[in-house]
Motif scaffolding. Structure first.
Motif, PDB file in Angstrom:
ATOM      1  N   PRO A  57       0.847  -1.200   0.000  1.00  0.00           N
ATOM      2  CA  PRO A  57       0.000   0.000   0.000  1.00  0.00           C
ATOM      3  C   PRO A  57       0.886   1.255   0.000  1.00  0.00           C
ATOM      4  O   PRO A  57       2.035   1.228   0.465  1.00  0.00           O
ATOM      5  N   MET A  58       0.334   2.335  -0.499  1.00  0.00           N
ATOM      6  CA  MET A  58       1.066   3.609  -0.533  1.00  0.00           C
ATOM      7  C   MET A  58       1.433   4.008   0.896  1.00  0.00           C
ATOM      8  O   MET A  58       0.573   4.094   1.764  1.00  0.00           O
ATOM      9  N   PRO A  59       2.728   4.267   1.131  1.00  0.00           N
ATOM     10  CA  PRO A  59       3.160   4.651   2.478  1.00  0.00           C
ATOM     11  C   PRO A  59       3.050   6.159   2.690  1.00  0.00           C
ATOM     12  O   PRO A  59       2.752   6.912   1.769  1.00  0.00           O
ATOM     13  N   ARG A  60       3.331   6.588   3.891  1.00  0.00           N
ATOM     14  CA  ARG A  60       3.530   8.006   4.171  1.00  0.00           C
ATOM     15  C   ARG A  60       4.958   8.340   3.725  1.00  0.00           C
ATOM     16  O   ARG A  60       5.863   7.504   3.788  1.00  0.00           O
ATOM     17  N   ALA A  61       5.175   9.540   3.277  1.00  0.00           N
ATOM     18  CA  ALA A  61       6.488   9.957   2.785  1.00  0.00           C
ATOM     19  C   ALA A  61       7.561   9.782   3.854  1.00  0.00           C
ATOM     20  O   ALA A  61       8.666   9.310   3.576  1.00  0.00           O
ATOM     21  N   GLU A  62       7.252  10.158   5.065  1.00  0.00           N
ATOM     22  CA  GLU A  62       8.233  10.061   6.148  1.00  0.00           C
ATOM     23  C   GLU A  62       8.722   8.626   6.327  1.00  0.00           C
ATOM     24  O   GLU A  62       9.906   8.380   6.532  1.00  0.00           O
ATOM     25  N   ALA A  63       7.808   7.665   6.208  1.00  0.00           N
ATOM     26  CA  ALA A  63       8.175   6.258   6.385  1.00  0.00           C
ATOM     27  C   ALA A  63       9.098   5.778   5.262  1.00  0.00           C
ATOM     28  O   ALA A  63      10.116   5.134   5.519  1.00  0.00           O
ATOM     29  N   VAL A  64       8.756   6.077   4.021  1.00  0.00           N
ATOM     30  CA  VAL A  64       9.570   5.574   2.913  1.00  0.00           C
ATOM     31  C   VAL A  64      10.920   6.290   2.847  1.00  0.00           C
ATOM     32  O   VAL A  64      11.940   5.681   2.528  1.00  0.00           O
ATOM     33  N   LEU A  65      10.966   7.561   3.175  1.00  0.00           N
ATOM     34  CA  LEU A  65      12.216   8.318   3.103  1.00  0.00           C
ATOM     35  C   LEU A  65      13.149   8.055   4.285  1.00  0.00           C
ATOM     36  O   LEU A  65      14.317   8.416   4.234  1.00  0.00           O
TER      37      LEU A  65
END
Length: 161
Positions: A57-65
């Motif tokens: 699923p699409m993550p939050r930006a903070e999590a992926v970065l």
């Protein structure tokens, strides 16, 4: 009216010059990345987020970065139309970057799709979106969305044949 005319830019879209030009929004933040993720999620564009071969699923930006440097490559594939794909890669907080495939961007209709896509992203972020040749320098963009003119402009002279 189109931002750019195919006859004026087609030399930059020759796949022999590098089929995968880089597109980026400079000087971004985690919040800008999240704005892009929200835009994609709410746009109706087909999209797919993956880490390595695993679709998630699409993550939050903070999590992926904030993933470890040795984690599998994270990418977001976005299809603004069925035949045009943009691949976002989460390399850096400071640049929102993605690739497009010039083989999919031949002719005025597909150029218009690209210009519309760059414009939507640029307007949403209030920042320029520039495209430069594959392996080229971000300081030498070919074309890009300009915030002041609110359109995609040619930023380099076409090569002389």
């Amino acid at each position: 009216m189109a931002d750019l005319l195919w006859d004026d830019v087609k030399s930059f879209f020759d796949p022999l010059m590098g089929a995968l030009p880089d597109v980026l929004v400079p000087d971004t933040s985690v919040e800008d990345w999240q704005t892009v993720l929200d835009l994609v999620g709410g746009s109706g564009w087909l999209c797919q987020y993956s880490e390595g071969e695993t679709v998630l699923p699409m993550p939050r930006a903070e999590a992926v970065l904030s993933r470890p440097a040795d984690a599998e490559c994270a990418e977001l594939r976005v299809w603004p139309t069925a035949d045009v794909l943009a691949i976002f890669r989460f390399y850096s907080v400071e640049e929102t970057d993605f690739d497009v495939d010039l083989r999919e961007l031949q002719g005025q209709e597909r150029l218009d799709v690209l210009c519309d896509f760059l414009t939507v992203i640029g307007r949403q972020l209030g920042k320029p979106v520039v495209m430069y040749c594959e392996g080229g320098s971000p300081s030498h963009p070919v074309l890009g969305f300009d915030v002041a003119s609110d359109q995609v402009d040619l930023l380099a002279k076409p090569p002389v044949k």
